[in-house]
Scaffold this motif. Sequence first.
Motif, PDB file in Angstrom:
ATOM      1  N   LEU A  27       0.824  -1.193   0.000  1.00  6.77           N
ATOM      2  CA  LEU A  27       0.000   0.000   0.000  1.00  6.77           C
ATOM      3  C   LEU A  27       0.860   1.246   0.000  1.00  6.77           C
ATOM      4  O   LEU A  27       0.585   2.220  -0.702  1.00  6.77           O
ATOM      5  CB  LEU A  27      -0.911   0.011   1.231  1.00  6.77           C
ATOM      6  CG  LEU A  27      -1.864  -1.162   1.342  1.00  6.77           C
ATOM      7  CD1 LEU A  27      -2.803  -0.984   2.504  1.00  6.77           C
ATOM      8  CD2 LEU A  27      -2.633  -1.346   0.056  1.00  6.77           C
ATOM      9  N   SER A  73      -8.718  -1.191   2.916  1.00  6.87           N
ATOM     10  CA  SER A  73      -7.796  -2.321   2.858  1.00  6.87           C
ATOM     11  C   SER A  73      -7.625  -2.969   4.212  1.00  6.87           C
ATOM     12  O   SER A  73      -7.414  -4.166   4.320  1.00  6.87           O
ATOM     13  CB  SER A  73      -6.429  -1.853   2.379  1.00  6.87           C
ATOM     14  OG  SER A  73      -6.560  -1.227   1.157  1.00  6.87           O
ATOM     15  N   VAL A 120      -6.792  -3.366  -3.994  1.00  3.21           N
ATOM     16  CA  VAL A 120      -5.402  -3.070  -4.350  1.00  3.21           C
ATOM     17  C   VAL A 120      -5.214  -3.236  -5.843  1.00  3.21           C
ATOM     18  O   VAL A 120      -4.609  -2.397  -6.510  1.00  3.21           O
ATOM     19  CB  VAL A 120      -4.440  -3.997  -3.588  1.00  3.21           C
ATOM     20  CG1 VAL A 120      -3.010  -3.718  -4.006  1.00  3.21           C
ATOM     21  CG2 VAL A 120      -4.604  -3.817  -2.109  1.00  3.21           C
TER      22      VAL A 120
END
Length: 471
Positions: free
Chosen positions: A327, A456, A395
């Motif tokens: 990330l 996430s 993602v």
Amino acid sequence: MRSCIYFGVQVDESYVPALQDEVMEVEHLLAEPRNNLAPQDGSLDSHTTLNRKDDLELEVLDGLLDDVEIDDLEGADGFPGACEEYFLDFEFADKFEEVLGSGPFEGSESHSSGLSRSSIVGGVLESTEVPIAQSESKNDSLDETLTYESHGAFSNNPSQPSQGNCRYNISLDIQHLQELDNYRHLAGLTYKKEKGPTEKGQPAALREKRFRKPTQRYIEEFSNARPKEKVPPAGTKTKHSSDSSCNVLHIRIKSLKRSPSEKSSNENSEVMLPELQVRKGHQKKEKLQFEYESFPSESEDGCSTTKRSRRKDRRKHQKMWTLPEVLKLVEGISEYGVGRWTDIKKFLFSSSSYRTPIDLRDKWRNLLRASSVQKNKKEAEQNDELALRPLPFNVVHRVRELAKIHPYPRQRGSKKLRVSQAGTSVVADSPPVSLSKRNCARTWSSFQTNVFRVVSDSMFQMNGWVKGVDN
DNA sequence: ATTAGGG
DNA sequence: CCCTAAT
């Protein structure tokens, strides 16, 4: 030399029959003394009785050692009964690290009502002596044998103390290579045929591919790994992700490389290490020391469960990327753009000394590949299924979005293309932006990133991603 | 010194 | 990840 085999099989009825067969075949790879295996419990049915006569072929393992690249196939969570993931993880460790055993299995064993018709085998073998007789019988080494010591995890029944170390004689049959191969496919392992030195007449010097001076990285690792030569106590067990209801075939063998090239490189590094340090000069030394210091702190290590073993048995100086790292990388790219790897490294990965700008770039490349940007959708799906740690889809989505904005090979060599399209305004790859605009973009992107991150965060448990420290 | 690209 | 060529 010590090595260990961890073998756990859990089979449920929900398996398709074919898979069951395969599982059984793999089970046959392990030979086991009777006394230890005595079924303590009705739930061990005929599936689990391992045939003593069955053999394992050393060369099979040997081949796998060098070829299996995956270090961690942590159990992924699955939906009970619907999990179709299989793990095949062969490792042979120089030092016996962690094995655990029956974590996932013990639980389900006791409440066997839920899994009443499942057969479960969990076990740990640890070898103390592994005679390597590779010199002569390279071709027909079918008779090679390993002596293993059990540390008692082969019993599912907690009440039965099987600590009495008992010896196993394990030899492998070459016939099972095919089966292992099948499992490799299931597990999505990549595996290259070894083009090893089959020519017996070759002198050692010729066999070595090339002498290369050890990399900075290598030196760092080497000298770092040196001091701790400790082997954890035999009883030590590491917690695995315990997804008790998931049908998982989990085989774990830790490996150390035994290829000639490896040996030579080891020897070389041993000799060259001091010399290099002298030659490299002082600035480098300082940097190295800084890096040494930052390692033990482990604050940067994403995987807390495996960090202990990480540094030593990672075969190729690899460090698994954690999701937060990914990330962060994505965030960095969205902020600074693709190709400014040093910037990203400097601002976002300054605390993780092991991630070089090149690593970042490589990771980005892999991310692109994983999210199959510029690829067919079929391949994408295939990729997804084969992936060991599938990326959370948000993602993937983000990566794709980002890939649209900044194409990876940052266009600069494509002058011809631009000339040909000179008249029409081409999408600027990374045009000089005014400062205000840039700042604006940055705040926007960080906002985006934050939202993204919150989403996430809820997905950390999925896909075997380990929640790492965010720095 | 950094980056792109291939292995 | 590692290495090399190119910039």
